[in-house]
Scaffold this motif. Structure first.
Motif, PDB file in Angstrom:
ATOM      1  N   PRO A   1     -82.867   8.363  23.274  1.00  0.00           N
ATOM      2  CA  PRO A   1     -81.576   7.813  22.830  1.00  0.00           C
ATOM      3  C   PRO A   1     -80.487   8.862  22.683  1.00  0.00           C
ATOM      4  N   ALA A   2     -80.865  10.152  22.674  1.00  0.00           N
ATOM      5  CA  ALA A   2     -79.863  11.204  22.505  1.00  0.00           C
ATOM      6  C   ALA A   2     -79.382  11.758  23.837  1.00  0.00           C
ATOM      7  N   CYS A   3     -80.072  11.451  24.915  1.00  0.00           N
ATOM      8  CA  CYS A   3     -79.617  11.880  26.241  1.00  0.00           C
ATOM      9  C   CYS A   3     -78.532  10.929  26.738  1.00  0.00           C
ATOM     10  N   PRO A   4     -77.656  11.406  27.629  1.00  0.00           N
ATOM     11  CA  PRO A   4     -76.573  10.533  28.105  1.00  0.00           C
ATOM     12  C   PRO A   4     -77.111   9.333  28.886  1.00  0.00           C
ATOM     13  N   GLN A   5     -76.821   8.121  28.402  1.00  0.00           N
ATOM     14  CA  GLN A   5     -77.227   6.876  29.056  1.00  0.00           C
ATOM     15  C   GLN A   5     -75.976   6.022  29.253  1.00  0.00           C
ATOM     16  N   PRO A   6     -75.360   6.063  30.442  1.00  0.00           N
ATOM     17  CA  PRO A   6     -74.161   5.251  30.675  1.00  0.00           C
ATOM     18  C   PRO A   6     -74.397   3.781  30.343  1.00  0.00           C
ATOM     19  N   LEU A   7     -73.379   3.139  29.787  1.00  0.00           N
ATOM     20  CA  LEU A   7     -73.395   1.738  29.355  1.00  0.00           C
ATOM     21  C   LEU A   7     -74.268   1.521  28.123  1.00  0.00           C
ATOM     22  N   LYS A   8     -74.795   2.600  27.555  1.00  0.00           N
ATOM     23  CA  LYS A   8     -75.639   2.473  26.362  1.00  0.00           C
ATOM     24  C   LYS A   8     -75.128   3.328  25.212  1.00  0.00           C
ATOM     25  N   ASN A   9     -74.952   4.628  25.458  1.00  0.00           N
ATOM     26  CA  ASN A   9     -74.530   5.499  24.352  1.00  0.00           C
ATOM     27  C   ASN A   9     -73.369   6.416  24.729  1.00  0.00           C
ATOM     28  N   LEU A  10     -72.635   6.076  25.798  1.00  0.00           N
ATOM     29  CA  LEU A  10     -71.475   6.870  26.212  1.00  0.00           C
ATOM     30  C   LEU A  10     -70.212   6.022  26.131  1.00  0.00           C
ATOM     31  N   PRO A  11     -69.087   6.634  25.830  1.00  0.00           N
ATOM     32  CA  PRO A  11     -67.824   5.871  25.828  1.00  0.00           C
ATOM     33  C   PRO A  11     -67.455   5.438  27.246  1.00  0.00           C
ATOM     34  N   ASP A  12     -66.600   4.449  27.341  1.00  0.00           N
ATOM     35  CA  ASP A  12     -66.238   3.907  28.658  1.00  0.00           C
ATOM     36  C   ASP A  12     -65.534   4.935  29.534  1.00  0.00           C
ATOM     37  N   ASN A  13     -64.784   5.843  28.931  1.00  0.00           N
ATOM     38  CA  ASN A  13     -64.001   6.812  29.704  1.00  0.00           C
ATOM     39  C   ASN A  13     -64.672   8.185  29.763  1.00  0.00           C
ATOM     40  N   TRP A  14     -65.997   8.228  29.676  1.00  0.00           N
ATOM     41  CA  TRP A  14     -66.669   9.523  29.590  1.00  0.00           C
ATOM     42  C   TRP A  14     -66.487  10.349  30.865  1.00  0.00           C
TER      43      TRP A  14
END
Length: 745
Positions: free
Chosen positions: A155-168
């Protein structure tokens, strides 16, 4: 045994109008308190479910779906499932324990339900994985499961659409590191598998749905690239790493497994595990497989042989299926060597691939896979005898449990590390400000620009690494060249100090130092003979002694011209002992440094020449010692972790013995150079040299970079001074070491 009959398909106390007995009226139930033979009636009413469903609704797991005659309670399957995670108990050990609960005397013959129990356990593991991944809610069914979909994600690794902002993806370059993915690559040669069964007989229940890659595509790739050998490296550490390519693979279907882990949080990544056939040449496929479908813009890769592995990675990628391709030009990709493995590499690698010298990586050490091996290695004794499918399913289940336990403890772990980071940040800030204030401002700006340029171009070999020494160490070969050039200039000016037509003073001194080295090597060879040498060994030693004797006699004839006073010392030594008792390796040469200890006068030019050569000899000896210690540390770690069996251990011990002999020779060489420098320092008025080249303490100084002194804990460990000696350049060089400049401030 007591005439017990169990009726399925109805509530307790209700009777069935059409009971149907189990096959042959013989049913075995495995429970936590033993293995029981009971009478079992299935419901045969019109509304009755299938026999399999009737068993499952009673919390009994059937061994087969057609006419089941054996079942295990959910309770015992859950118990063994958890026990296998925590104690790594094999199915055989657990089954035998349950059998003894039934009859501990061993006098009554019991039905063997071991194989059905293993089958039920395997299916239980698989169904639990699918249930926890929510695969039962897919309208298309389990068959629609995608690759890696059942893996427990970090859960701490970058997972798009899960734990990253839309404009990452739109953040500025100086913030891209916030969304970087850290992966660590490693191999485990304990998790081998013998040639037991095959995929057609024992297929896996999962087809790349969790941590192992899809076996069909993976083996097709390996078959197409079967002749590709792992590239060898000139880096010091890889003499040990390449031992993996020569591991005994006879009788093995897999020599181990390769894994791709989350380097920051120590979790296995989806589709990042695969069998190794020989060595670590399969890592390309595993690395690109775990990155397939991941939207990452910044990638940090840790691998103990990254310095060699990454060089032609993108060219090798072009030979793989298009689905595994990655565009390296649009991403920031950096390669590192784990901190524990880094000291075994050459100095260039220690600066280029260091986490400590790189920006935006925090305190990552890259050793995440090593921590996981201690958890999974006890399973190796049972999985090595499994078929290919059973083994993959079992290891997938263990990796999933490892990831889950990491997630449960992640909050407490991150909180603890954050508290430590705040304290350490303040301490390091104070130390940095003190150092920064002591340096000249005009020196800081060029250093800062150089480091920033290097950080923005981490993979460009044309960009100068600011952490590499700016002065090349002076070697004996360089000093000999320098002395020869000086003698050539003297000859052009009509000055000739040579007393021999073919041998100049520098050649005379250098030849004497070479003969001294041959004497040390011959003594070491004689010491290895033992108490009962063979005639062949004696003959080889005698030939070396004869050759050395001739060299010494020829050298002494030249010595009579340059240092005639030495002839008195030779005559005294011959009178005090019989010439036949003095062997060539024990003969005194009486170089200028030895004459100083005898209070004999010697030409200053010869003393200066020997000083220059001895100073370089000390540097050469320390570098040889450091290389031997780096190699020995890595080989010891490799032997401890991976080498098993008598023949493999014997080869590894012989290799370590040769490395230890090289280290011992380097120590003797340094001590000889240090003794000569000590003797020459007084007449030549040399001071300060012993701050750099200290006296070598064999007990405390000769140790690896990561080793502490005897009795010193890890927290108080300090480097031996031999690792702090930098290269020494001429005072007239335009470029001086940064450390030398800061010392003069």
């Amino acid at each position: 045994m007591l005439g017990l009959r169990v009726q399925l398909g109805h509530f307790t106390g209700d009777s069935c109008l059409l009971p149907e007995r189990a096959f042959n009226d013989d049913f075995t139930l495995i429970d936590t308190n033993g293995i029981h033979t009971i009478g079992l009636d299935f419901c045969g009413c019109e509304t009755a479910q299938t026999r399999t469903k009737q068993l499952l609704r009673a919390a009994w797991f059937p061994a087969t779906t057609v006419d089941p005659r054996t079942a295990a309670t959910f309770r015992i399957l859950e118990q063994y499932h958890l026990l296998s995670f925590e104690s790594k108990a094999s199915g055989y050990e657990f089954y035998q324990s349950v059998a003894r609960l039934t009859d501990n005397t061993g006098l009554r013959v019991q039905k063997d339900r071991y194989e059905p129990f293993l089958r039920m356990v395997r299916e239980w593991r698989h169904l639990k994985m699918l249930k926890r991944a929510g695969r039962g809610h897919d309208p298309a069914g389990v068959a629609n499961t995608q690759s890696g979909e059942c893996a427990v994600l970090c859960p701490a690794c970058p997972q798009p659409l899960k734990n990253l902002p839309d404009n990452w993806k739109d953040v500025q370059n100086d913030k891209r590191w916030l969304y970087a993915l850290f992966v660590a690559i490693d191999a485990n040669f304990r998790l081998k598998r013998r040639m037991v069964s095959k995929d057609t007989t024992d297929p896996g229940l999962s087809h790349g749905w969790a941590y192992f890659v899809d076996e069909t595509a993976y083996k097709a790739y390996l078959q197409d690239h079967a002749g590709m050998l792992q590239e060898k490296s000139t880096c010091a550490s890889h003499n040990a790493v390449n031992m993996a390519d020569t591991k005994v693979s006879q009788g093995l279907a897999a020599t181990g497994v390769g894994t791709i882990d989350c380097a920051r949080h120590n979790m296995k990544l989806p589709n990042g595990v695969g069998d190794l056939q020989k060595g670590e040449s399969n890592m390309d496929y595993l690395f690109l497989s775990t990155l397939r479908g991941r939207c990452v813009e910044t990638l940090n890769v840790s691998y103990d042989i990254a310095c060699q592995w990454h060089k032609n990675l993108w060219e090798r990628m072009s030979t793989m299926p298009p689905s595994l391709h990655l565009d390296p030009l649009t991403k920031l990709i950096r390669f590192f060597v784990p901190k524990f493995h880094l000291p075994a590499h050459i100095f260039k690698c220690q600066t280029t691939y260091s986490f400590n010298l790189s920006k935006n990586v925090g305190r990552t050490d890259g050793e995440a896979p090593e921590r996981g091996w201690s958890n999974i290695n006890p399973v190796a004794s049972s999985t090595k005898e499994m078929g290919p499918g059973s083994r993959r399913d079992t290891l997938d289940d263990h990796f999933g449990d490892w990831n889950w336990k990491k997630i449960v403890g992640l909050g407490a772990t991150l909180l603890r590390k954050m508290g430590e980071a705040r304290e350490e940040k303040e301490a390091h800030r104070i130390a940095f400000e003190e150092l920064d204030g002591a340096l000249q401002p005009e020196a800081l700006e060029p250093w800062k620009l150089e480091i920033e340029y290097w950080e923005h171009n981490p993979n460009d070999p044309l960009v100068t690494n600011p952490f590499e020494p700016k002065v090349t160490p002076i070697t004996q070969a360089a000093v000999r060249l320098k002395l020869a050039e000086m003698e050539a200039r003297d000859l052009q000016q009509g000055v000739d100090l040579s007393l021999h037509p073919d041998i100049s003073p520098s050649v005379f001194i250098a030849s004497g130092i070479d003969i001294e080295g041959e004497q040390r090597r011959l003594k070491a060879d004689i010491a290895l003979l033992g108490l009962h040498p063979t005639d062949t060994q004696k003959a080889a030693i005698q030939r070396q002694q004869n050759s050395l004797q001739r060299k010494i006699e020829a050298w002494r004839r030249v010595q009579a011209l340059y240092t005639p006073a030495v002839q008195l010392l030779h005559s005294y030594s011959s009178q005090s002992s019989s010439p036949d008792l003095i062997t060539p390796e024990d003969m005194k040469l009486y170089l200028p440094s030895a004459m100083c200890t005898k209070s004999m006068r010697c030409d200053t030019h010869l003393q200066v020449t020997e000083w220059e050569l001895r100073f370089a000899q000390a540097g050469d000896a320390l570098e040889e010692l450091r290389q031997s210690l780096r190699l020995r540390d890595y080989m010891c770690t490799f032997k401890r972790d991976w080498v098993r069996g008598q023949s493999a251990n014997t080869r590894a011990v012989n290799a370590l013995t040769r490395v230890d002999a090289k280290a011992s020779a380097a120590v003797n060489k340094y001590q000889a150079a240090h003794g000569a420098l000590s003797a020459l320092a007084l007449p030549l008025r040399k001071v300060g040299w012993n701050l750099k080249y200290k006296e070598l303490d064999k007990k405390n100084d000769i140790r690896g970079m990561s080793a502490a002194e005897t009795g010193v804990s890890e927290g108080r460990r300090q480097l031996s001074w031999i690792w702090l000696v930098e290269g020494v350049g001429d005072d007239q060089d335009e470029v001086i070491q940064d450390s030398k400049l800061s010392t003069n401030v």
